[in-house]
Design an enzyme around this catalytic site. Structure first.
Site, PDB file in Angstrom:
ATOM      1  CG  ASN A   9      -1.716   1.269   1.388  1.00  0.00           C
ATOM      2  OD1 ASN A   9      -1.808   2.053   0.434  1.00  0.00           O
ATOM      3  ND2 ASN A   9      -2.318   1.467   2.554  1.00  0.00           N
ATOM      4  CE  LYS A  11       0.085   3.531   4.865  1.00  0.00           C
ATOM      5  NZ  LYS A  11      -0.315   3.686   6.233  1.00  0.00           N
ATOM      6  N   GLY A 171       1.889   2.094  10.649  1.00  0.00           N
ATOM      7  CA  GLY A 171       2.842   3.195  10.525  1.00  0.00           C
ATOM      8  C   GLY A 171       3.497   3.584  11.838  1.00  0.00           C
ATOM      9  CB  SER A 209       4.634  -1.909  11.944  1.00  0.00           C
ATOM     10  OG  SER A 209       4.213  -0.561  12.134  1.00  0.00           O
TER      11      SER A 209
HETATM   12  C1  PEP Z   1      -1.118   0.080   5.824  1.00  0.00           C
HETATM   13  O1  PEP Z   1      -1.175   1.268   5.623  1.00  0.00           O
HETATM   14  O2  PEP Z   1      -1.968  -0.664   5.360  1.00  0.00           O
HETATM   15  C2  PEP Z   1      -0.002  -0.425   6.626  1.00  0.00           C
HETATM   16  C3  PEP Z   1      -0.057  -1.662   7.048  1.00  0.00           C
HETATM   17  O3  PEP Z   1       1.017   0.443   6.887  1.00  0.00           O
HETATM   18  P1  PEP Z   1       2.411   0.126   7.616  1.00  0.00           P
HETATM   19  O4  PEP Z   1       2.927  -1.167   7.051  1.00  0.00           O
HETATM   20  O5  PEP Z   1       3.297   1.274   7.288  1.00  0.00           O
HETATM   21  O6  PEP Z   1       2.124   0.000   9.076  1.00  0.00           O
END
Ligand code: PEP
Length: 247
Positions: A9, A11, A171, A209
């Site tokens: 993702n 984002k 995140g 994460s």
């Molecule tokens: C996400 O945004 O779906 C996500 C899991 O982000 P991160 O891996 O950065 O925690």
């Protein structure tokens, strides 16, 4: 055994130049991957990334879809439009959309339906906040979010992908332990099995994460069938290591 799915993702990150470098590194490094791999990119880059990935096993994904088919919905993108760009997966109900765009369980359920109707696999996100976990409400919250999607999508439910994403892990660098994640995944699997005799084929991803260091342990859990990866999907070397851990 199900083939695992690792979905990145991005984002609201990327640029034409950065995307090109990232996708070239990914497609060059993922030969022999034992899992399905997708990148969910910002809508303006779908055509670019679609062209860059052509001829490779890297699948194209989007980050959101309108629940409406067409019409006066300024700024929205329909599932049929995504389909025209070769989109195979779309994230639905990400906690950032639930939080910042006030998407309700009912809207998430309708978006899931719109994606399925266009032949796109929705990656339906569910997950609790830290306050909800600390109040002992994790199971209630994820079951409520899932129930809305099951209710609206009926027998098509076996066509979805689910991502359990504890909001407190997204995140933040704070990951659910493999045991914490498995516990919730098992609850979701049971709920889905009660709704569909084909629920065993639904892939349940963990997100929050996930990184090159913790992916293997998470992915070894019996009900974790892949990962939804945010930050670590923006660095080819890290994402490739997660892909390699998914077998
Ligand atoms: C996400 O945004 O779906 C996500 C899991 O982000 P991160 O891996 O950065 O925690």
């Amino acid at each position: 055994m199900k083939r695992k799915l690792i979905a990145g993702n991005w984002k609201m990150n990327g640029s034409a130049a950065a995307n090109e470098a990232l996708v070239r590194e990914l497609t060059g490094g993922m030969a022999g991957a034992a899992c399905t791999v997708a990148v969910c990119v910002p809508a303006p880059y779908l055509a670019q990334v679609g062209a860059l990935r052509a001829g490779s096993p890297l699948e194209l994904g989007a980050q959101d879809v309108s629940e409406h088919a067409e019409g006066a919905f300024t700024g929205e993108v329909s599932a049929a439009m995504l389909r025209e760009f070769g989109v195979r997966y779309v994230i639905v109900g990400h906690s950032e959309r639930r939080q910042y765009h006030h998407e309700t369980d009912a809207v998430v359920a309708d978006k899931t339906k719109a994606a399925l109707a266009a032949g796109i696999t929705p990656i339906v996100c569910v997950g609790e906040t830290l306050a909800q976990r600390e109040a002992g409400r994790t199971v209630d919250i994820v079951k409520r979010q899932m129930a809305a999607v099951i209710h609206t999508n009926g027998h098509c439910i076996s066509e979805i992908v689910v991502a359990y994403e504890p909001v407190w892990a997204i995140g933040t660098g704070r990951t659910a332990t493999p045991e914490q994640a498995q516990e919730v995944h098992a609850v979701l699997r049971t709920q889905l099995k009660a709704a569909s005799e084909h629920a065993d084929r639904i892939r349940l991803l963990y997100g929050g994460s996930m990184n090159a260091a913790n992916a293997a342990d998470l992915l070894a859990q019996p009900d974790i069938d892949g990962g939804l990866v945010g930050g670590a999907s923006l660095k080819a070397a890290d994402f490739l290591r997660i892909i390699a851990a998914a077998r």
